[in-house]
Design a protein around this motif. Structure first.
Motif, PDB file in Angstrom:
ATOM      1  N   TYR A   1      -3.346  -8.035   3.138  1.00 22.98           N
ATOM      2  CA  TYR A   1      -3.684  -7.845   4.555  1.00 22.98           C
ATOM      3  C   TYR A   1      -5.197  -7.752   4.652  1.00 22.98           C
ATOM      4  O   TYR A   1      -5.805  -6.784   4.198  1.00 22.98           O
ATOM      5  N   ASP A   2      -5.803  -8.770   5.209  1.00 23.09           N
ATOM      6  CA  ASP A   2      -7.264  -8.842   5.335  1.00 23.09           C
ATOM      7  C   ASP A   2      -7.654  -8.465   6.763  1.00 23.09           C
ATOM      8  O   ASP A   2      -7.411  -9.222   7.706  1.00 23.09           O
ATOM      9  N   PRO A   3      -8.281  -7.289   6.967  1.00 19.93           N
ATOM     10  CA  PRO A   3      -8.623  -6.837   8.319  1.00 19.93           C
ATOM     11  C   PRO A   3      -9.976  -7.325   8.811  1.00 19.93           C
ATOM     12  O   PRO A   3     -10.486  -6.831   9.832  1.00 19.93           O
ATOM     13  N   ARG A   4     -10.560  -8.288   8.138  1.00 23.01           N
ATOM     14  CA  ARG A   4     -11.874  -8.786   8.553  1.00 23.01           C
ATOM     15  C   ARG A   4     -11.744  -9.827   9.661  1.00 23.01           C
ATOM     16  O   ARG A   4     -10.880 -10.699   9.616  1.00 23.01           O
ATOM     17  N   VAL A   5     -12.615  -9.707  10.632  1.00 21.39           N
ATOM     18  CA  VAL A   5     -12.689 -10.659  11.740  1.00 21.39           C
ATOM     19  C   VAL A   5     -14.103 -11.207  11.764  1.00 21.39           C
ATOM     20  O   VAL A   5     -15.065 -10.444  11.907  1.00 21.39           O
ATOM     21  N   ASP A   6     -14.226 -12.524  11.584  1.00 23.97           N
ATOM     22  CA  ASP A   6     -15.542 -13.164  11.501  1.00 23.97           C
ATOM     23  C   ASP A   6     -16.405 -12.513  10.428  1.00 23.97           C
ATOM     24  O   ASP A   6     -17.620 -12.316  10.601  1.00 23.97           O
ATOM     25  N   GLY A   7     -15.781 -12.178   9.315  1.00 25.81           N
ATOM     26  CA  GLY A   7     -16.518 -11.631   8.194  1.00 25.81           C
ATOM     27  C   GLY A   7     -16.788 -10.140   8.269  1.00 25.81           C
ATOM     28  O   GLY A   7     -17.318  -9.555   7.318  1.00 25.81           O
ATOM     29  N   ARG A   8     -16.436  -9.511   9.366  1.00 23.55           N
ATOM     30  CA  ARG A   8     -16.665  -8.076   9.524  1.00 23.55           C
ATOM     31  C   ARG A   8     -15.340  -7.333   9.573  1.00 23.55           C
ATOM     32  O   ARG A   8     -14.369  -7.821  10.154  1.00 23.55           O
ATOM     33  N   ILE A   9     -15.326  -6.151   8.980  1.00 18.70           N
ATOM     34  CA  ILE A   9     -14.095  -5.365   8.973  1.00 18.70           C
ATOM     35  C   ILE A   9     -13.784  -4.846  10.376  1.00 18.70           C
ATOM     36  O   ILE A   9     -14.639  -4.254  11.030  1.00 18.70           O
ATOM     37  N   ALA A  10     -12.566  -5.089  10.830  1.00 19.17           N
ATOM     38  CA  ALA A  10     -12.101  -4.563  12.119  1.00 19.17           C
ATOM     39  C   ALA A  10     -11.529  -3.170  11.848  1.00 19.17           C
ATOM     40  O   ALA A  10     -10.407  -3.030  11.365  1.00 19.17           O
ATOM     41  N   TRP A  11     -12.306  -2.153  12.165  1.00 24.12           N
ATOM     42  CA  TRP A  11     -11.940  -0.793  11.776  1.00 24.12           C
ATOM     43  C   TRP A  11     -10.692  -0.284  12.489  1.00 24.12           C
ATOM     44  O   TRP A  11      -9.985   0.579  11.981  1.00 24.12           O
ATOM     45  N   LEU A  12     -10.409  -0.826  13.664  1.00 21.67           N
ATOM     46  CA  LEU A  12      -9.166  -0.449  14.340  1.00 21.67           C
ATOM     47  C   LEU A  12      -7.970  -0.906  13.512  1.00 21.67           C
ATOM     48  O   LEU A  12      -7.010  -0.147  13.323  1.00 21.67           O
ATOM     49  N   LEU A  13      -8.033  -2.139  13.004  1.00 22.75           N
ATOM     50  CA  LEU A  13      -6.948  -2.642  12.161  1.00 22.75           C
ATOM     51  C   LEU A  13      -6.829  -1.822  10.876  1.00 22.75           C
ATOM     52  O   LEU A  13      -5.721  -1.538  10.417  1.00 22.75           O
ATOM     53  N   VAL A  14      -7.970  -1.444  10.308  1.00 23.18           N
ATOM     54  CA  VAL A  14      -7.952  -0.623   9.092  1.00 23.18           C
ATOM     55  C   VAL A  14      -7.303   0.727   9.369  1.00 23.18           C
ATOM     56  O   VAL A  14      -6.463   1.204   8.596  1.00 23.18           O
ATOM     57  N   ALA A  15      -7.684   1.343  10.481  1.00 21.13           N
ATOM     58  CA  ALA A  15      -7.125   2.656  10.822  1.00 21.13           C
ATOM     59  C   ALA A  15      -5.620   2.574  11.030  1.00 21.13           C
ATOM     60  O   ALA A  15      -4.865   3.444  10.558  1.00 21.13           O
ATOM     61  N   ILE A  16      -5.171   1.529  11.724  1.00 21.97           N
ATOM     62  CA  ILE A  16      -3.729   1.360  11.955  1.00 21.97           C
ATOM     63  C   ILE A  16      -3.009   1.116  10.637  1.00 21.97           C
ATOM     64  O   ILE A  16      -1.932   1.675  10.392  1.00 21.97           O
ATOM     65  N   ARG A  17      -3.620   0.300   9.790  1.00 19.84           N
ATOM     66  CA  ARG A  17      -2.982  -0.018   8.508  1.00 19.84           C
ATOM     67  C   ARG A  17      -2.840   1.232   7.631  1.00 19.84           C
ATOM     68  O   ARG A  17      -1.770   1.489   7.069  1.00 19.84           O
ATOM     69  N   ILE A  18      -3.907   2.002   7.513  1.00 20.07           N
ATOM     70  CA  ILE A  18      -3.843   3.195   6.667  1.00 20.07           C
ATOM     71  C   ILE A  18      -2.909   4.240   7.273  1.00 20.07           C
ATOM     72  O   ILE A  18      -2.104   4.867   6.558  1.00 20.07           O
ATOM     73  N   ALA A  19      -2.976   4.438   8.590  1.00 20.51           N
ATOM     74  CA  ALA A  19      -2.103   5.412   9.237  1.00 20.51           C
ATOM     75  C   ALA A  19      -0.640   5.006   9.082  1.00 20.51           C
ATOM     76  O   ALA A  19       0.226   5.843   8.791  1.00 20.51           O
ATOM     77  N   GLY A  20      -0.364   3.724   9.261  1.00 23.94           N
ATOM     78  CA  GLY A  20       1.010   3.255   9.103  1.00 23.94           C
ATOM     79  C   GLY A  20       1.514   3.435   7.684  1.00 23.94           C
ATOM     80  O   GLY A  20       2.634   3.900   7.460  1.00 23.94           O
ATOM     81  N   ALA A  21       0.656   3.087   6.708  1.00 24.74           N
ATOM     82  CA  ALA A  21       1.054   3.166   5.307  1.00 24.74           C
ATOM     83  C   ALA A  21       1.210   4.600   4.829  1.00 24.74           C
ATOM     84  O   ALA A  21       2.054   4.883   3.973  1.00 24.74           O
ATOM     85  N   ALA A  22       0.387   5.509   5.362  1.00 22.05           N
ATOM     86  CA  ALA A  22       0.398   6.886   4.860  1.00 22.05           C
ATOM     87  C   ALA A  22       1.282   7.830   5.670  1.00 22.05           C
ATOM     88  O   ALA A  22       1.724   8.853   5.138  1.00 22.05           O
ATOM     89  N   LEU A  23       1.537   7.499   6.927  1.00 15.16           N
ATOM     90  CA  LEU A  23       2.280   8.424   7.781  1.00 15.16           C
ATOM     91  C   LEU A  23       3.675   7.928   8.165  1.00 15.16           C
ATOM     92  O   LEU A  23       4.598   8.734   8.286  1.00 15.16           O
ATOM     93  N   VAL A  24       3.827   6.635   8.364  1.00 16.25           N
ATOM     94  CA  VAL A  24       5.100   6.087   8.835  1.00 16.25           C
ATOM     95  C   VAL A  24       5.945   5.536   7.688  1.00 16.25           C
ATOM     96  O   VAL A  24       7.124   5.878   7.551  1.00 16.25           O
ATOM     97  N   VAL A  25       5.336   4.698   6.865  1.00 16.36           N
ATOM     98  CA  VAL A  25       6.081   4.051   5.775  1.00 16.36           C
ATOM     99  C   VAL A  25       6.722   5.051   4.802  1.00 16.36           C
ATOM    100  O   VAL A  25       7.895   4.880   4.436  1.00 16.36           O
TER     101      VAL A  25
END
Length: 241
Positions: free
Chosen positions: A122-146
């Motif tokens: 899962y690559d959260p980069r948009v135009d070469g820059r990290i999309a921190w909203l996507l990162v936050a959702i990914r980590i929260a989902g992986a650590a809290l929901v999954v």
């Protein structure tokens, strides 16, 4: 100190009729969130084959986590094993340590023969820059929901259901060797890093059996996934996601 939950100390029940359904209501509320999660994986694979752009597919993960979280919330009152978060300090410490150990092994057991397929991650980069909203959702989902969704399915349901369709009558410390091995192997091969998955599945299963409390493997699983998320972002190892 071992924690004992008297809710599992139920008397032996009569044999289940031959025409009884394979899954009862308690089983379905543990299966459905997991099935919803798998459904989105299939949707992502099919969409990719149909040529949907990768940047559009990134948003499937937030949708997947939202649906799983909604299902967990709808059924929450029926998950009696999660009715209260109660872990003795020593139990919590063991779970935390196990979560850290699994994380270390997860990023170490990555030789070619230990990997199935070629995960794009899962690559959260948009135009070469990290999309921190996507990162936050990914980590929260992986650590809290999954962790909640998977431990309800793998440990609370499947590991006991293999021994008895009336799985709630099986005390958490009493799954057979057969059910332990089947669950651990299936959990392992659910992941591209199959050997790391087997190690993780064994660790989480042993925590559940030892502590008789589903919050123990949930906590360990959450620590593993949370640390993995931070490590992935820091190193740019997107394939581990």
């Amino acid at each position: 100190m071992t924690e004992h939950d008297d809710r599992y100390a139920v008397p032996a029940t009569a044999a289940i009729p031959a025409d009884a359904p394979m899954f009862n209501r308690a089983a379905w509320i543990r299966i459905l969130p997991f099935a919803a999660y798998l459904l989105f994986i299939v949707i992502g694979d099919v969409s990719e084959r149909l040529g949907v752009r990768p940047d559009a597919l990134r948003w499937l993960y937030p949708a997947k986590i939202a649906l799983v979280a909604l299902l967990l919330a709808l059924f929450w009152r029926r998950y009696h094993e999660l009715s209260r978060f109660r872990l003795a300090p020593s139990t919590a410490a063991i779970a935390l340590a196990a979560g850290v150990a699994v994380f270390v092994l997860w990023i170490s057991l990555d030789a070619g023969w230990m990997v199935v397929g070629a995960p794009a991650g899962y690559d959260p980069r948009v135009d070469g820059r990290i999309a921190w909203l996507l990162v936050a959702i990914r980590i929260a989902g992986a650590a809290l929901v999954v962790p909640i969704m998977e431990e309800l399915f793998w440990r609370s349901f499947l590991m006991r259901w293999v021994d008895d369709p009336d799985f709630e009558s099986v005390e958490p410390s009493q799954p057979s060797t057969k059910s332990f091995v089947i669950t651990v192997l299936l959990f392992g091969f659910e992941h591209n890093l199959w050997l790391a998955g087997i190690v993780a599945g064994a660790a989480y299963s042993l925590l559940y059996m030892r502590h008789r409390n589903l919050w123990s493997p949930i906590l360990a699983h959450a620590v593993t996934n949370g640390l993995l998320g931070v490590w992935v972002v820091r190193t740019g190892s997107w394939s581990y996601w």
